[in-house]
Write a protein that holds these residues in place. Structure first.
Motif, PDB file in Angstrom:
ATOM      1  N   LEU A   2       0.817  -1.208  -0.122  1.00 17.32           N
ATOM      2  CA  LEU A   2       0.043   0.005   0.013  1.00 17.32           C
ATOM      3  C   LEU A   2       0.797   1.337   0.129  1.00 17.32           C
ATOM      4  O   LEU A   2       0.585   2.242  -0.592  1.00 17.32           O
ATOM      5  N   ASP A   3       2.128   1.175   0.597  1.00 19.52           N
ATOM      6  CA  ASP A   3       2.792   2.446   0.883  1.00 19.52           C
ATOM      7  C   ASP A   3       3.368   2.931  -0.723  1.00 19.52           C
ATOM      8  O   ASP A   3       3.498   4.137  -0.952  1.00 19.52           O
ATOM      9  N   GLN A   4       3.709   2.114  -1.488  1.00 16.78           N
ATOM     10  CA  GLN A   4       4.111   1.941  -2.743  1.00 16.78           C
ATOM     11  C   GLN A   4       2.943   2.708  -3.634  1.00 16.78           C
ATOM     12  O   GLN A   4       3.107   3.722  -4.380  1.00 16.78           O
ATOM     13  N   VAL A   5       1.962   2.064  -3.261  1.00 27.07           N
ATOM     14  CA  VAL A   5       0.740   2.290  -4.121  1.00 27.07           C
ATOM     15  C   VAL A   5       0.435   4.078  -3.799  1.00 27.07           C
ATOM     16  O   VAL A   5       0.106   4.817  -4.739  1.00 27.07           O
ATOM     17  N   LEU A   6       0.437   4.337  -2.581  1.00 25.88           N
ATOM     18  CA  LEU A   6       0.270   5.810  -2.389  1.00 25.88           C
ATOM     19  C   LEU A   6       1.159   6.762  -2.738  1.00 25.88           C
ATOM     20  O   LEU A   6       1.058   7.837  -3.155  1.00 25.88           O
ATOM     21  N   ALA A   7       2.492   6.078  -2.911  1.00 30.91           N
ATOM     22  CA  ALA A   7       3.537   7.099  -3.139  1.00 30.91           C
ATOM     23  C   ALA A   7       3.463   7.111  -4.701  1.00 30.91           C
ATOM     24  O   ALA A   7       3.383   8.325  -5.296  1.00 30.91           O
ATOM     25  N   ARG A  37      -3.944  -7.226 -13.342  1.00 33.99           N
ATOM     26  CA  ARG A  37      -4.834  -6.411 -13.740  1.00 33.99           C
ATOM     27  C   ARG A  37      -5.314  -5.633 -12.607  1.00 33.99           C
ATOM     28  O   ARG A  37      -6.745  -5.042 -12.538  1.00 33.99           O
ATOM     29  N   ARG A  38      -4.461  -5.123 -11.761  1.00 32.58           N
ATOM     30  CA  ARG A  38      -5.039  -4.619 -10.261  1.00 32.58           C
ATOM     31  C   ARG A  38      -4.993  -2.920 -10.939  1.00 32.58           C
ATOM     32  O   ARG A  38      -3.840  -2.360 -11.253  1.00 32.58           O
ATOM     33  N   ASN A  39      -6.237  -2.403 -10.709  1.00 35.95           N
ATOM     34  CA  ASN A  39      -6.385  -0.923 -10.700  1.00 35.95           C
ATOM     35  C   ASN A  39      -5.790  -0.148  -9.551  1.00 35.95           C
ATOM     36  O   ASN A  39      -5.683  -0.625  -8.375  1.00 35.95           O
ATOM     37  N   GLU A  40      -5.325   0.883  -9.646  1.00 40.63           N
ATOM     38  CA  GLU A  40      -4.726   1.757  -8.455  1.00 40.63           C
ATOM     39  C   GLU A  40      -5.012   3.261  -8.641  1.00 40.63           C
ATOM     40  O   GLU A  40      -4.949   3.866  -9.940  1.00 40.63           O
ATOM     41  N   PRO A  41      -4.955   4.122  -7.605  1.00 39.96           N
ATOM     42  CA  PRO A  41      -5.020   5.492  -7.750  1.00 39.96           C
ATOM     43  C   PRO A  41      -4.159   6.261  -8.919  1.00 39.96           C
ATOM     44  O   PRO A  41      -4.686   7.205  -9.491  1.00 39.96           O
ATOM     45  N   ALA A  42      -3.154   5.751  -8.946  1.00 37.72           N
ATOM     46  CA  ALA A  42      -2.027   6.431 -10.036  1.00 37.72           C
ATOM     47  C   ALA A  42      -2.563   6.333 -11.412  1.00 37.72           C
ATOM     48  O   ALA A  42      -1.893   7.068 -11.894  1.00 37.72           O
ATOM     49  N   PHE A  43      -3.426   5.451 -11.535  1.00 38.97           N
ATOM     50  CA  PHE A  43      -3.917   5.539 -13.041  1.00 38.97           C
ATOM     51  C   PHE A  43      -5.123   6.385 -13.380  1.00 38.97           C
ATOM     52  O   PHE A  43      -5.727   6.640 -14.314  1.00 38.97           O
ATOM     53  N   LEU A  44      -5.551   7.265 -12.233  1.00 37.63           N
ATOM     54  CA  LEU A  44      -6.488   8.370 -12.402  1.00 37.63           C
ATOM     55  C   LEU A  44      -6.336   9.336 -13.495  1.00 37.63           C
ATOM     56  O   LEU A  44      -7.047   9.687 -14.184  1.00 37.63           O
ATOM     57  N   PRO A  45      -5.107   9.595 -13.754  1.00 37.60           N
ATOM     58  CA  PRO A  45      -4.886  10.837 -14.830  1.00 37.60           C
ATOM     59  C   PRO A  45      -5.087  10.175 -16.145  1.00 37.60           C
ATOM     60  O   PRO A  45      -5.505  10.841 -17.132  1.00 37.60           O
ATOM     61  N   HIS A  46      -4.871   8.838 -16.270  1.00 36.22           N
ATOM     62  CA  HIS A  46      -5.432   8.097 -17.483  1.00 36.22           C
ATOM     63  C   HIS A  46      -6.814   8.337 -17.739  1.00 36.22           C
ATOM     64  O   HIS A  46      -7.213   8.609 -18.655  1.00 36.22           O
ATOM     65  N   ILE A  47      -7.652   8.240 -16.739  1.00 38.69           N
ATOM     66  CA  ILE A  47      -9.185   8.410 -16.926  1.00 38.69           C
ATOM     67  C   ILE A  47      -9.343   9.919 -17.163  1.00 38.69           C
ATOM     68  O   ILE A  47     -10.243  10.197 -18.142  1.00 38.69           O
ATOM     69  N   LEU A  48      -8.547  10.677 -16.390  1.00 37.68           N
ATOM     70  CA  LEU A  48      -8.666  12.139 -16.716  1.00 37.68           C
ATOM     71  C   LEU A  48      -8.557  12.565 -18.179  1.00 37.68           C
ATOM     72  O   LEU A  48      -9.549  13.140 -18.845  1.00 37.68           O
ATOM     73  N   LYS A  49      -7.525  11.893 -18.906  1.00 34.21           N
ATOM     74  CA  LYS A  49      -7.256  12.253 -20.246  1.00 34.21           C
ATOM     75  C   LYS A  49      -8.435  11.723 -21.069  1.00 34.21           C
ATOM     76  O   LYS A  49      -8.623  12.449 -22.247  1.00 34.21           O
ATOM     77  N   ALA A  50      -8.755  10.435 -20.875  1.00 36.00           N
ATOM     78  CA  ALA A  50      -9.977   9.800 -21.574  1.00 36.00           C
ATOM     79  C   ALA A  50     -11.299  11.112 -21.673  1.00 36.00           C
ATOM     80  O   ALA A  50     -11.961  10.894 -22.643  1.00 36.00           O
ATOM     81  N   VAL A  51     -11.382  11.151 -20.615  1.00 35.14           N
ATOM     82  CA  VAL A  51     -12.582  12.220 -20.272  1.00 35.14           C
ATOM     83  C   VAL A  51     -12.540  13.481 -21.162  1.00 35.14           C
ATOM     84  O   VAL A  51     -13.291  14.084 -21.862  1.00 35.14           O
TER      85      VAL A  51
END
Ligand SMILES: [Zn+2]
Length: 273
Positions: A19-24, A219-233
């Motif tokens: 989790l710490d790496q995911v948050l970083a 195929r685990r999603n994580e918060p760091a992928f949010l910019p990818h969704i932002l760009k798609a929108v």
């Protein structure tokens, strides 16, 4: 760019080891604020613990419709007793799921209504889940006069979107919009969401954007992928991603009152080890 992931299931076992790496990684990606989703009373407690020990993290408190069958006479008082924590920003996720049907419909409706009423009582917004449950879901929202809420992970059709917008709800968009098979209709529908009603979320570890390359391990999603969704929108709207980032962050801050919620406490509290 500062982003808010309004829905991440970070108490999920998938994040148990790193989790710490995911948050970083999230922070590096500009995702400075994360709202951790609570799905049972027990899980909501874990979400609060997580939020309480990390800067920029908040929690929702609720019972997912999948778990409605496990609710009992103490459930609402349990939720109520933890909802007063300064890091709690919403009641949920709550709602109806007539897709998987893990709980009988009457149970789902009963506990959805009870949680919606708790949100009204406490003056907290609702973090709403609905899957294949429109129009019943919208009827309940209307009858309870729910206006302060987000329809999380919106995947529905135009009439469903219109019902939410008529109620004044916020709409959460996930990586579903990146799915060329199931999410295509969202590329058009997202244009109908007013600028002050749009929110972004990963729903991690679920709903990994299908067009993400390379696909993450397991195929685990994580918060760091949010910019990818932002760009798609942003592409779907034909607008700059930076503008959309600022708007959606402002919207999340308004709905969840993030400037008030635990912010002074957050400033005093050191980052967790
Ligand atoms: Zn959900």
């Amino acid at each position: 760019m500062k982003l808010v992931d309004i829905g991440a299931n970070l108490t999920h076992a998938a994040f148990g080891a790193d989790l710490d790496q995911v948050l970083a990684r999230a922070r590096q990606a500009g995702v400075e604020t994360i709202v951790v989703t609570g799905t049972t009373p027990q899980d909501s407690r874990s979400a609060i613990d997580l939020a309480d020990s990390h800067r920029g993290m908040f929690a929702t408190v609720g019972v997912h419709p999948h778990h409605a069958r496990d609710c009992g006479p103490d459930t609402i008082s349990q939720l109520k007793s933890i909802a007063g924590h300064p890091r709690v920003v919403a009641i949920g996720e709550c709602g109806l799921d007539f897709n998987r049907n893990y709980s009988p419909h009457p149970d789902q409706e009963k506990w959805f209504v009870a949680q919606a009423e708790l949100g009204l009582e406490l003056g907290l917004p609702l973090f709403l889940h609905s899957r294949d449950a429109h129009p019943r879901f919208s009827e309940i929202l209307k009858s309870l006069k729910i206006h302060n809420a987000v329809a999380h992970c919106f995947t529905g059709e135009r009439d469903e979107l219109k019902a939410y917008l008529d109620l004044g709800l916020y709409v959460g968009i996930t990586g579903w919009i990146c799915d060329e098979r199931r999410g295509k209709h969202l590329l058009e529908l997202v244009r109908e969401i007013p600028r002050d009603r749009l929110l972004l979320e990963t729903d991690a570890p679920y709903l990994t954007p299908r067009d993400l390359k390379p696909q993450p391990k397991a195929r685990r999603n994580e918060p760091a992928f949010l910019p990818h969704i932002l760009k798609a929108v942003a592409r779907a709207l034909g607008r700059p991603a930076e503008e959309l980032a600022a708007e959606t962050t402002r919207n999340a801050t308004t709905l969840f009152r993030l400037h008030e919620s635990g912010s002074s406490a957050a400033a005093q509290r050191p980052l967790a080890a």
